[in-house]
Design a protein around this motif. Structure first.
Motif, short mmCIF file in Angstrom:
data_model
loop_
_atom_site.label_atom_id
_atom_site.label_comp_id
_atom_site.label_asym_id
_atom_site.label_seq_id
_atom_site.Cartn_x
_atom_site.Cartn_y
_atom_site.Cartn_z
N LYS A 399 0.83 -1.20 0.00
CA LYS A 399 0.00 0.00 0.00
C LYS A 399 0.87 1.25 0.00
O LYS A 399 1.96 1.28 0.55
CB LYS A 399 -0.91 0.00 1.23
N HIS A 400 0.36 2.29 -0.67
CA HIS A 400 1.11 3.53 -0.78
C HIS A 400 1.34 4.14 0.59
O HIS A 400 0.44 4.16 1.44
CB HIS A 400 0.36 4.52 -1.69
N ARG A 401 2.54 4.64 0.80
CA ARG A 401 2.88 5.15 2.14
C ARG A 401 2.16 6.45 2.49
O ARG A 401 2.03 6.79 3.67
CB ARG A 401 4.39 5.34 2.24
N ASP A 428 3.31 -7.90 4.04
CA ASP A 428 2.44 -8.11 5.19
C ASP A 428 1.60 -9.35 4.91
O ASP A 428 0.71 -9.33 4.05
CB ASP A 428 1.54 -6.87 5.38
N PRO A 429 1.83 -10.48 5.60
CA PRO A 429 1.11 -11.72 5.28
C PRO A 429 -0.39 -11.64 5.55
O PRO A 429 -1.17 -12.31 4.87
CB PRO A 429 1.79 -12.77 6.16
N VAL A 430 -0.80 -10.82 6.53
CA VAL A 430 -2.23 -10.69 6.83
C VAL A 430 -2.93 -9.95 5.68
O VAL A 430 -3.97 -10.38 5.17
CB VAL A 430 -2.43 -9.96 8.17
N ASP A 431 -2.33 -8.83 5.28
CA ASP A 431 -2.88 -8.07 4.16
C ASP A 431 -2.88 -8.91 2.89
O ASP A 431 -3.85 -8.92 2.12
CB ASP A 431 -2.04 -6.80 3.97
N GLN A 432 -1.79 -9.66 2.67
CA GLN A 432 -1.70 -10.50 1.47
C GLN A 432 -2.79 -11.56 1.44
O GLN A 432 -3.39 -11.81 0.40
CB GLN A 432 -0.33 -11.16 1.38
N ARG A 433 -3.08 -12.18 2.59
CA ARG A 433 -4.13 -13.19 2.64
C ARG A 433 -5.48 -12.57 2.29
O ARG A 433 -6.28 -13.14 1.53
CB ARG A 433 -4.18 -13.83 4.03
N GLU A 434 -5.75 -11.38 2.81
CA GLU A 434 -7.02 -10.71 2.53
C GLU A 434 -7.17 -10.42 1.04
O GLU A 434 -8.23 -10.58 0.45
CB GLU A 434 -7.13 -9.43 3.34
N LEU A 458 2.08 -17.71 1.46
CA LEU A 458 1.67 -16.99 2.67
C LEU A 458 2.48 -17.46 3.87
O LEU A 458 2.88 -16.65 4.73
CB LEU A 458 0.17 -17.21 2.91
N ARG A 459 2.75 -18.76 3.95
CA ARG A 459 3.57 -19.28 5.05
C ARG A 459 4.98 -18.68 4.99
O ARG A 459 5.55 -18.31 6.02
CB ARG A 459 3.63 -20.80 4.97
N ALA A 460 5.52 -18.56 3.78
CA ALA A 460 6.84 -17.95 3.64
C ALA A 460 6.83 -16.51 4.14
O ALA A 460 7.75 -16.07 4.86
CB ALA A 460 7.29 -18.01 2.18
N MET A 465 9.43 -11.38 5.20
CA MET A 465 10.17 -10.94 4.03
C MET A 465 10.54 -9.49 4.21
O MET A 465 9.68 -8.65 4.51
CB MET A 465 9.33 -11.11 2.74
N PRO A 466 11.82 -9.12 4.04
CA PRO A 466 12.21 -7.72 4.22
C PRO A 466 11.54 -6.83 3.19
O PRO A 466 11.04 -7.31 2.17
CB PRO A 466 13.72 -7.75 4.03
N PRO A 467 11.49 -5.52 3.45
CA PRO A 467 10.99 -4.60 2.43
C PRO A 467 11.73 -4.86 1.11
O PRO A 467 12.95 -4.95 1.09
CB PRO A 467 11.32 -3.21 2.99
N THR A 468 10.98 -4.97 0.03
CA THR A 468 11.55 -5.45 -1.23
C THR A 468 10.93 -4.71 -2.42
O THR A 468 9.74 -4.39 -2.40
CB THR A 468 11.29 -6.96 -1.38
N ALA A 469 11.75 -4.46 -3.43
CA ALA A 469 11.25 -3.95 -4.71
C ALA A 469 11.39 -5.04 -5.75
O ALA A 469 12.38 -5.78 -5.75
CB ALA A 469 12.02 -2.71 -5.13
#
Length: 504
Positions: A399-401, A428-434, A458-460, A465-469
């Motif tokens: 999401k945009h900062r 964010d695994p919670v946001d990703q699951r949603e 999602l388990r990974a 996972m560090p902040p990534t581009a």
């Protein structure tokens, strides 16, 4: 298949050679020590003729000018063409003249020969090879289409797409400029690889067969894994596996990925295509834009010696920086309509106003994508980053900062087409699951391009996972631009076509 008259004659010549005890397909070793292009470039006549007193070449005979006891011919090897001079008394110094009369005089265009000789300049000033030894290496049983050249001009060029794409091997022989396209494609990929390796990126391989097709919104090809007795999919993207590498502790990974999407074919789409994806920890989409600019500048200079590249009747400048504009502003710029506050019903009304036909089962994200694609995409000829997409269009993006409802994503448009797609990656695994669950709802509405839930991914993410581009760059489309080719089929050696029907 029924044989033509020429094909029958060539087979008769083949049998004649065999009755003479000549193998038309001898053992492959032939001691080549020179190439046509190098001779034409480096031979300076009397100045350095000693360096070219014993040259050995091999290649395909492209033309023959018979003068009785001597002939001029054109030999084409992997580097280009050169004239050769064949005289009967030179290649047959004794009484037996059968090599000249029964082999060379019956040589067909397309035959592959090996020669030894010395370089000289003809009275007309053409660099040529005077042949002293000649060996038939391969008898050609099918005539090549005849293409005539005079200086820089080509006549009777074979341009039928059915022939060019289906018989690319022959197309490469008779149209040398086609070969140059694929040489440039290789150089482009090597330039990319060098750029990434120089900055410490690690090249990896990830699965082509996947239990869940993830990383993109696309219709997959389905196959069956016999050993496991379960359905598998040809990958539509390698994104989720590369992100797993970032979870595992690699800071920067990349892969040239062959992907498969069971969708339409046109001038810029092929169901099997190549994409470069890379993911870099502790970076964001702003860094990714700058790095992409640097990469494309380097590629343009490597292939053209300049950042200005001709594409059709246009000149594309790959000089950084590239323009940046949000997707909402881009749509407003091209339609005069601000859709930034529209819900799904409002977007459907906009589609009606703009005469855009959309399916009833697609959601808000796809509607925005249809509006942009139909009204705006083609407007961006010079490299332009379209940035800050709605969250509904980007289920794998952070999401945009600072801007609610948006994500940190860009697509790079060049010559009116998407060349690259990049994100600040969602970690964010919670946001990703949603967001995966929202994709499932779209699938239930009939959207066959919606994403599956990848529970292992999602388990990974739950491990952290560090902040990534991350970015994906369409290699085929980029090659089209940089080699000035109008169709994606022109940059694929063997594009898919309907199977031919052969008579048994």
């Amino acid at each position: 298949m029924a044989l033509s008259e020429q094909e029958i004659i060539r087979r008769e010549k083949l049998q004649h050679l065999q009755t003479m005890g000549i193998d038309p397909f001898p053992a492959p070793l032939f001691p080549v020590n020179q190439y046509a292009a190098a001779i034409r470039e480096k031979y300076k006549g009397e100045e350095n003729k000693a360096e070219f007193a014993d040259v050995v070449l091999a290649g395909r005979v492209m033309s023959i000018r018979d003068m009785g006891k001597a002939s001029f011919a054109v030999l084409q090897d992997s580097s280009g063409r050169i004239q050769i001079y064949v005289r009967r008394d030179d290649i047959c110094p004794g009484e037996d003249k059968s090599l000249y009369d029964e082999v060379w005089k019956k040589t067909d265009l397309g035959d592959i020969i090996g020669i030894r000789g010395y370089v000289f300049t003809t009275k007309t000033g053409e660099t040529s090879v005077h042949v002293t030894e000649l060996t038939l290496l391969t008898k050609s049983l099918k005539p090549l289409p005849v293409v005539k050249t005079a200086g820089e001009q080509t006549f009777d060029e074979v341009s039928d797409p059915e022939f060019k794409y289906r018989q690319r091997y022959a197309d490469l022989v008779i149209n040398p400029q086609v070969k140059e396209t694929f040489v440039k494609r290789s150089k482009m990929i090597n330039t990319i690889r060098d750029f990434l390796n120089d900055q410490g990126a690690l090249e990896v391989d990830t699965p082509v067969l996947q239990a869940i097709p993830g990383g993109a919104a696309a219709r997959p090809f389905i196959t069956h894994h016999n050993a496991l007795d379960v359905p598998f999919y040809l990958r539509i993207a390698n994104e989720l596996y590369l992100k797993r590498c970032i979870v595992g502790g690699f800071d920067w990974v990349y892969e040239f990925s062959r992907n498969f999407r069971n969708e339409g074919m046109d001038r810029t789409h092929n169901p099997e295509f190549t994409i470069l994806e890379w993911y870099t920890a502790y970076k964001d989409y702003f860094w990714m834009m700058e790095t992409t600019e640097q990469l494309l500048e380097r590629i343009a200079i490597a292939l053209h010696g300049t950042t200005d590249v001709p594409v059709g009747d246009k000149t594309i400048s790959f000089r950084a920086p590239f323009r940046r504009i949000s997707i909402f502003d881009a749509i407003k710029e091209n339609t005069g309509i601000d859709i930034s506050d529209k819900d799904e019903a409002g977007l459907r009304d906009v589609c009606k106003t703009l005469n855009i036909d959309v399916a009833p089962n697609i959601g808000k994200g796809k509607l925005i994508d249809e509006i942009f694609g139909s009204t705006s995409e083609a407007s961006y000829i010079q490299p332009t980053f379209i940035i800050d997409y709605p969250v509904e269009m980007s289920p794998l993006t952070k999401k945009h900062r600072t801007k609610a409802g948006l994500v940190e994503r860009f697509e790079l448009m060049i010559n009116g087409k998407e060349i690259a797609n990049a994100y600040s990656e969602l970690n964010d695994p919670v946001d990703q699951r949603e967001r995966f669950e929202e994709q499932v709802k779209l699938m239930e509405r009939g959207d066959d391009e919606a994403m599956f839930i990848d529970q292992d991914f999602l388990r990974a993410l739950e491990y952290g996972m560090p902040p990534t581009a991350g970015i994906g760059i369409g290699i085929d489309r980029l090659c089209m631009l940089l080699t000035n080719q109008p169709s994606i089929q022109d940059v694929l050696l063997f594009p898919q076509m309907r199977p031919e029907q052969f008579d048994n």
